[in-house]
Design an enzyme around this catalytic site. Structure first.
Site, mmCIF file in Angstrom:
data_model
loop_
_atom_site.group_PDB
_atom_site.id
_atom_site.type_symbol
_atom_site.label_atom_id
_atom_site.label_comp_id
_atom_site.label_asym_id
_atom_site.label_seq_id
_atom_site.Cartn_x
_atom_site.Cartn_y
_atom_site.Cartn_z
ATOM 1 N N LYS A 95 84.462 8.788 -100.673
ATOM 2 C CA LYS A 95 84.429 7.359 -101.020
ATOM 3 C C LYS A 95 84.162 7.240 -102.511
ATOM 4 C CE LYS A 95 82.192 2.964 -99.957
ATOM 5 N NZ LYS A 95 81.151 2.278 -99.143
ATOM 6 N N LYS A 99 88.566 6.906 -99.142
ATOM 7 C CA LYS A 99 88.529 5.480 -99.465
ATOM 8 C C LYS A 99 88.378 5.313 -100.971
ATOM 9 C CE LYS A 99 85.834 1.274 -98.535
ATOM 10 N NZ LYS A 99 84.672 0.691 -97.829
#
Length: 331
Positions: free
Chosen positions: A196, A248
């Site tokens: 992320k 992400k």
């Protein structure tokens, strides 16, 4: 005088293109992120994410049924509380907005879809960070892990099939797995937000959860310049017991989706985040892009890169398009 190789032969009509198509996007590959706002009396669109609402408890249940009817693979729930504090205590409160919403959705759709919960404190803290702060104002990794364990238990008890620890704390998968197993939740799965990144594309999401953050999250989210680091994070999460891993954002990190898919022994997810959604919607509103073709093309690109699962705010709409267009031909 003539080329020996003619790739266009396999593009001459829709039937041939369908026959040789290499990448498929089906409704089952899609997960719909959903926001429920505590105390809301009616659903209201998030200003920076037109078409994505803050749900009431009732509208959340209706939208969940609609998504399941369209065939989406799962629902990822986020809660927006009315009150926050320094430790995000509402996250573990059985009567907190997210845990109530999980019970509502579980009662409505049961095992007809995969119910997922965001397991992070940022929506619930009055400072907007994904963990608790120490006296110097820094995120305290190990204190945060204890709170993640409590939050995870509350979510599992509320009916979540899958928990999504998104805070990027070191050791979070191991700590949550230990807490779940100790309480008998051996079958609750963990979707690790392994790679992320500290991305500019999260801006509309912070609007969606009414984030209280000032500053940034660069001490725990990854540097967008780093690729090898993502591999290290994925390996650590797998060693700690992750059942799935995630990259992400999606579109700016397709190279990381590919790298992860090539090395991971578990399913790989990618999150088409709020900024990606809002950019396309803004262009569609101005008549610069066709929504259906653009959305399906981006979803195909994420699948082509290697993602088994795609979290997208268009999940329900895209699922209907895919059912209407079984050939996958975008003409």
């Amino acid at each position: 005088m003539y080329p020996a190789d003619r790739p266009r032969r396999l593009r001459r009509n829709a039937a041939l293109r369908r026959l040789v198509s290499e990448t498929e996007v089906r409704p089952r590959h899609l997960v719909l992120p959903m926001f429920v706002r505590e105390g809301a009396s009616e659903p209201v669109d998030i200003p920076s994410m037109p078409g994505v609402p803050h749900h009431t408890r009732d509208s959340l249940r209706r939208a969940a049924v609609e998504a399941v009817s369209a065939g989406v693979g799962g629902l990822m729930l986020f809660g927006v509380p009315a009150e926050r504090d320094a430790t995000g205590s509402a996250a573990a409160d059985p009567d907190g907005v997210l845990n109530v919403a999980l019970r509502d959705v579980a009662a409505e759709v049961g095992d007809d879809t995969v119910i997922m919960a965001d397991t992070c404190l940022d929506e619930f803290t009055d400072h907007g960070h994904c963990g608790v702060l120490d006296e110097a104002g820094n995120v305290d990794n190990d204190r945060t892990l204890r709170l993640y364990g409590e939050m995870a238990l509350a979510q599992a008890e509320s009916g979540a099939h899958v928990l999504g620890p998104s805070g990027m704390m070191d050791g979070q998968i191991g700590a949550i797995r230990e807490a779940l197993d100790a309480a008998g939740f051996h079958e609750t799965s963990l979707l690790a937000y392994s790679a992320k990144y500290a991305s500019a594309f999260y801006g509309p999401f912070r609007d969606a959860v009414d984030s209280q953050l000032s500053g940034d999250r660069k001490t725990y989210q990854q540097d967008p310049a780093n690729a090898r680091e993502a591999g290290r994070e994925v390996a650590l999460d797998l060693a700690e017991g992750a059942d799935m891993v995630m990259v992400k954002p999606a579109l700016s990190y397709l190279d990381l989706v590919r790298r992860t898919a090539e090395t991971s022994s578990v399913p790989v997810a990618a999150y088409q985040v709020s900024g990606e959604y809002s950019m396309i919607e803004a262009a569609v509103e101005r008549g610069w892009l066709d929504r259906r073709r653009t959305v399906l093309e981006t979803l195909t690109s994420v699948r082509r890169a290697g993602a088994d699962i795609v979290l997208t705010y268009w999940a329900t709409q895209a699922a209907r398009w895919l059912c209407d267009e079984p050939t996958g031909d975008a003409e």
